[in-house]
Design a protein around this motif. Structure first.
Motif, mmCIF file in Angstrom:
data_model
loop_
_atom_site.group_PDB
_atom_site.id
_atom_site.type_symbol
_atom_site.label_atom_id
_atom_site.label_comp_id
_atom_site.label_asym_id
_atom_site.label_seq_id
_atom_site.Cartn_x
_atom_site.Cartn_y
_atom_site.Cartn_z
ATOM 1 N N GLY A 66 43.672 10.334 67.357
ATOM 2 C CA GLY A 66 45.079 9.614 67.364
ATOM 3 C C GLY A 66 45.988 10.201 68.458
ATOM 4 N N SER A 71 40.909 6.770 74.205
ATOM 5 C CA SER A 71 40.689 6.147 73.385
ATOM 6 C C SER A 71 39.231 5.657 73.478
ATOM 7 N N ASP A 92 41.786 6.398 67.291
ATOM 8 C CA ASP A 92 41.620 7.118 66.132
ATOM 9 C C ASP A 92 40.542 6.512 65.300
#
Length: 267
Positions: A66, A71, A92
């Protein structure tokens, strides 16, 4: 000769970039649920899968921390047209949960060829596909010390040589798209354009073993796009194969040349 990637990417962005048409959510049984894209993280798509079309998927795996962490990202390529028809992005999601998303996406897009980065966090993601018997996993050739000892290994392994090669191939596909030539890709996703812009001159990354993005500080979308093009080489369609073959011969050190040199040194 050098080209100016920011100008080229700006032209491509103006020509192709547009908001996604849908968001996709995969139910527990793997069924796809489409809705209007709400501009949130997860799946965003421009087309639904088309019967008879062949797709390729590339995935770059993050740690799921997060915040400002990298990502986990996916690009889905419709090989015949060169269109990127779907993108996944989330910082996340845990690597094993990400494996579930990639698995169901591969099945949904006509059993697409799937290439997942298998470095560190990617191992758990990749195990998801192996555990449930995904039918079409990208295979790379692994060098074991002898020229006649090349072995097929599952997944995409990122190292200095493979990363440079993948970025050169991506560079070629973008250039061909800008020149409206066969072998180009049609990229609609604005966020990917942002990272490509920040990444700077793609050729320049050949001089850095671990080049990272510039303004955003991330290269996850860049890498999943680059890996997707590599997956397309096993997608049984020549459209993007010619890009890989041509650029492979132009690199200062191709994989074949690298293997040959190592073999000569050992003998």
């Amino acid at each position: 000769a050098y080209f100016k990637p920011i100008e080229m990417l700006s032209d491509l962005w103006k020509k192709y970039s547009r908001d996604a048409e849908f968001e996709i959510r995969f139910a527990f049984d793997g069924s796809a649920q489409y809705g209007k894209w709400a501009k949130r993280r997860g799946w965003r798509a421009w087309q639904k899968p088309i019967v008879g079309e062949t797709y390729a998927i590339g995935a770059d795996v993050g740690r799921g921390l997060g915040g400002d962490a990298d990502s986990s990202t996916v690009h889905v390529l419709r090989i015949r047209t060169g269109e990127i028809v779907a993108v996944f992005e989330s910082n996340d999601i845990e690597p094993d949960d990400f494996g579930r998303e990639v698995y169901f996406a591969g099945l949904h897009f006509n059993n697409a060829v799937v290439a997942i980065e298998v470095n560190v966090e990617g191992v758990g993601t990749h195990l998801w596909l192996k555990k449930y018997g995904y039918p079409r996993i990208y295979r790379r050739q692994t060098f074991r010390g002898r020229l006649d000892d090349l072995q097929d290994s599952l997944g995409w392994e990122t190292n200095a040589s493979s990363k440079n090669f993948a970025l050169e191939t991506l560079h070629a596909a973008l250039r061909k798209s800008a020149e409206s030539k066969q072998g180009g890709i049609v990229l609609y996703d604005a966020a990917t354009y942002d990272q490509l812009q920040d990444y700077g001159h793609l050729r320049e990354t050949r001089r850095r073993s671990h080049g990272l993005g510039g303004l955003t500080g991330h290269d996850d979308l860049v890498m999943s796009l680059a890996i997707t093009i590599q997956a397309a080489t096993q997608g049984e369609h020549p459209k993007l194969l010619n890009v890989v073959d041509i650029y492979k011969s132009e690199l200062d050190m191709t994989f074949d040349a690298h293997f040959k040199r190592l073999n000569q040194e050992q003998n």
